[in-house]
Enzyme design. Structure first.
Site, mmCIF file in Angstrom:
data_model
loop_
_atom_site.group_PDB
_atom_site.id
_atom_site.type_symbol
_atom_site.label_atom_id
_atom_site.label_comp_id
_atom_site.label_asym_id
_atom_site.label_seq_id
_atom_site.Cartn_x
_atom_site.Cartn_y
_atom_site.Cartn_z
ATOM 1 N N SER A 131 56.467 86.956 38.668
ATOM 2 C CA SER A 131 57.525 85.767 38.314
ATOM 3 C C SER A 131 58.279 85.965 39.474
ATOM 4 C CB SER A 131 58.348 85.663 37.135
ATOM 5 O OG SER A 131 57.798 86.272 36.148
ATOM 6 N N GLU A 242 56.016 71.947 36.015
ATOM 7 C CA GLU A 242 55.221 72.769 35.086
ATOM 8 C C GLU A 242 56.522 73.619 34.037
ATOM 9 O OE1 GLU A 242 52.776 77.299 35.368
ATOM 10 O OE2 GLU A 242 53.480 76.293 37.374
ATOM 11 N N ARG A 268 46.431 76.075 -1.105
ATOM 12 C CA ARG A 268 45.826 77.340 -1.649
ATOM 13 C C ARG A 268 46.796 77.548 -2.803
ATOM 14 N NH1 ARG A 268 45.756 81.922 -2.926
ATOM 15 N NH2 ARG A 268 45.461 83.668 -1.774
ATOM 16 N N GLN A 336 51.350 83.804 8.857
ATOM 17 C CA GLN A 336 51.508 84.700 7.950
ATOM 18 C C GLN A 336 51.199 84.008 6.542
ATOM 19 O OE1 GLN A 336 52.565 87.750 7.907
ATOM 20 N NE2 GLN A 336 53.102 87.448 5.526
ATOM 21 N N LEU A 337 51.261 82.751 6.794
ATOM 22 C CA LEU A 337 50.708 81.461 5.635
ATOM 23 C C LEU A 337 49.586 81.546 5.056
ATOM 24 C CD1 LEU A 337 54.550 79.234 5.492
ATOM 25 C CD2 LEU A 337 53.809 80.781 4.195
ATOM 26 N N HIS A 338 49.323 81.359 6.450
ATOM 27 C CA HIS A 338 47.575 80.912 6.071
ATOM 28 C C HIS A 338 47.276 82.714 4.934
ATOM 29 C CE1 HIS A 338 47.376 77.866 8.271
ATOM 30 N NE2 HIS A 338 45.821 77.615 8.085
ATOM 31 N N GLY A 339 48.206 83.874 4.972
ATOM 32 C CA GLY A 339 47.493 85.118 4.706
ATOM 33 C C GLY A 339 46.072 85.419 5.050
ATOM 34 N N GLU A 367 62.363 86.202 30.365
ATOM 35 C CA GLU A 367 63.407 86.942 30.711
ATOM 36 C C GLU A 367 63.860 86.515 31.745
ATOM 37 O OE1 GLU A 367 61.109 89.450 27.499
ATOM 38 O OE2 GLU A 367 61.163 88.532 29.635
#
Length: 377
Positions: A131, A242, A268, A336-339, A367
């Site tokens: 950076s 960019e 599901r 997370q919702l796909h387990g 940052e």
């Protein structure tokens, strides 16, 4: 929202291309660690590699909104490495030739780049200068009609299989900092140019990334790109675009993650209901979708302002500081919702979670970007 019929046709064309040419093959490219050269040629045939470039060299000169559409639709493929390789070529490297190149340089290099016959990379980052661009140490010294370059570059996309690198090197004293950097056009077959190592990454597996080294590498004086010692200014102009493109990546990949997850939770079942019928699931996805929409709106608004000639350095810094953080939360929330399924290699959401991590680092770490925003507010 700012978009013309031409923009909408462009979006449809790119989306069809991605569904036909990218999605079915992306997993094989991930295993191979590279993208076939024919993909650049196919995109070139469609005129999609030249939207930043002038018509006389084969470009279409469509502007920032078209580039944002391009980045967003490529990202919807769910293959971050593919998106990175293509847009480094189109928007982050060769665009420097259009911005500051001489007519002779444009005529010599751009037609092949725009057609996809030559693949382009940008060589700025070094092991101890990411950076903090002003700290680069690769050095170029004038020797008669040549520049002699020694040094190294790190984390360079398209470096292994590419043909041209837009290279940043120090032409002034280290004490001069940003005022002593210049850009050069470097063909990768130049004696003294070496791919020191092909790097193995956490994500973006189908984009080739390398460490480069230069040992007494001679390039002709006419390959100096822009003014001597004014390269830092050109790099900062490139970073502005960019950062805009990274907003497009976050919008496209975030929308795709939501789409994949909606399909999954509607199918599901758990505890006698689909996951979609669980209030917590609906509200979590609603929150994530709203945050993606906000990033997308700021990105498109900024692209329109850029096309109108307005200053956008604050907005692009905001996009880069916020967009990748939103995308990180979105893809991990969707995983997370796909387990357990979402944790398995070979599922799009698992790959997207790995790919998204880089955007919080590359192009200026979050940052650093927050400090850029702070300077401007």
């Amino acid at each position: 929202m700012f978009l013309t019929e031409e923009h909408k046709m462009l979006r449809d064309m790119i989306r069809r291309f991605v569904e036909k040419e990218v999605v079915p093959h992306g997993e094989a490219w991930e295993r191979d660690g590279k993208i076939p050269r024919e993909m650049f040629l196919k995109l070139g045939d469609l005129g999609l590699l030249g939207m930043q470039h002038e018509e006389e060299y084969g470009g279409t000169q469509m502007g920032a909104l078209a580039s944002v559409i391009f980045g967003e639709e490529l990202s919807r493929s769910s293959f971050g490495g593919f998106t990175a390789s293509i847009t480094v070529h189109t928007d982050m490297s060769a665009s420097h030739i259009t911005r500051v190149g001489t007519p002779e340089q444009k005529a010599r290099f751009l037609p092949d780049i725009i057609a996809g016959r030559k693949v382009c990379a940008i060589g700025v980052t070094e092991a101890n200068a990411g950076s903090d661009v002003a700290s680069i140490r690769t050095r170029a010294v004038r020797d008669g009609n040549d520049w002699v370059i020694n040094g190294t570059k790190m984390f360079i996309t398209n470096a292994v299989y590419g043909d041209i690198v837009i290279l940043a090197a120090r032409t002034g004293d280290l004490a001069a900092g940003a005022r002593g950097i210049s850009l050069f056009i470097v063909p990768t077959d130049t004696p003294g140019f070496e791919v020191a190592s092909k790097l193995e990454k956490h994500g973006w597996l189908c984009s080739d990334t390398a460490e480069l080294s230069f040992t007494d590498m001679r390039i002709p004086a006419e390959n100096l790109l822009g003014e001597e010692n004014r390269g830092f200014h050109a790099i900062m102009r490139g970073f502005e675009h960019e950062r805009l493109m990274i907003g497009a990546f976050c919008a496209g990949e975030g929308a795709k993650a939501i789409e994949l997850t909606l399909d999954y939770v509607r199918a599901r079942t758990a505890f006698g209901k689909t996951l979609w019928e669980q209030q917590a699931t609906r509200q979590r996805l609603s929150e994530l979708a709203s945050r993606v929409a906000m990033v997308r709106a700021l990105t498109y608004q900024t692209a329109a302002a850029l096309e109108a000639g307005q200053p956008v350095s604050l907005e692009t810094a905001m996009i880069k500081s916020v967009g990748p953080e939103v995308l990180h939360d979105v893809v991990h929330g969707c995983l997370q919702l796909h387990g357990g399924t979402g944790y398995m290699r070979g599922t799009p959401i698992e790959r997207m979670a790995r790919d998204a991590r880089l955007l919080r680092i590359g192009g200026g770490a979050t940052e650093v970007m927050l400090e850029e925003v702070a300077k401007r507010i």
